[in-house]
Scaffold this active site. Structure first.
Site: not given
Lengths: 98, 130
Positions: B38, B76-78, B81
């Site tokens: 994501f 999830v791409c940190i 995010a």
């Protein structure tokens, strides 16, 4: 090497000509979401699709056609999700135009 | 066949629903999903703080249920995010924020995970747009 190209944006927002220029003779185009608006016969996008060589297969996601009350014109094959998955397997690569 | 699926759109975009229906069909067809990734506004799908209107699909809840049920590797791409306020307990502590807006089954990690997924999978399918 064959590629399945996924288009999801309206042709008025993402002009088709830049996409079509990169299609190989044995590639395919799968229209989903607002990209299905390109199937309005008589539109500029529709005319552009007609210029594709006959070897390029055209697909459209069935639910998105229904949601827009669009019939699949001749040459366009409606697909459901299982068929979408199989198309991804059938072509060597999948290129999503975001 | 091994699939990696990347989603770039938020839960209220049609692309989110399309990606989930596709992912369901991948598993139903007997294929494997090596990773879900994501990115950009797609990180909102991992937020537990979003409230969908009652007459709309709650795509974030559907994604959470799908990922948990099939125990999928869901990254999830940190960086994407953090800038959107999608923080797990560890990141909320690190940046001293009061709100925690994501957690299991999601994992926050780097963009390298998308690159690795592309190497591991036979097909990378990206969903975005409308």
């Amino acid at each position: 090497m064959t590629t399945l190209h996924l288009l999801s944006q309206s042709p008025w927002r993402q002009p088709l000509d830049s996409v079509l220029r990169l299609l190989g003779a044995d590639d395919a185009l799968l229209l989903c979401g607002d990209a299905c608006q390109a199937l309005h016969t008589g539109s500029e996008a529709w005319s552009l699709l007609q210029t594709l060589p006959a070897t390029v297969r055209l697909y459209a996601l069935q639910e998105d056609l229904q949601a827009r009350n669009l019939g699949a014109a001749e040459r366009v094959t409606p697909v459901d999700y299982p068929a979408f998955v199989e198309l991804c397997a059938q072509y060597d690569k999948v290129n999503g135009w975001l | 066949m091994k699939f990696a699926i990347a989603l770039f759109s938020p839960p209220h975009a049609p692309a989110s629903r399309r990606a989930l229906r596709f992912a369901e069909a991948v598993l139903a067809s007997g294929h494997e999903i090596v990773r879900l990734f994501f990115y950009r506004d797609g990180v909102y799908n991992a937020s537990c703080a979003m409230v969908a209107p009652q007459d709309e699909l709650d795509m974030a809840a559907q994604w959470r249920a799908f990922v948990a049920e099939h125990r999928l590797d869901s990254v999830v791409c940190i960086a994407a995010a953090l800038r959107r306020g999608v923080l797990n307990a560890e990141e909320a502590r690190r940046y001293e924020r009061e709100a925690i807006s994501t957690g299991a089954p999601w994992e926050l990690s780097g963009l390298g995970q998308l690159h690795e997924a592309a190497q591991l999978a036979d097909r990378l399918v990206c969903f975005g747009g409308d």
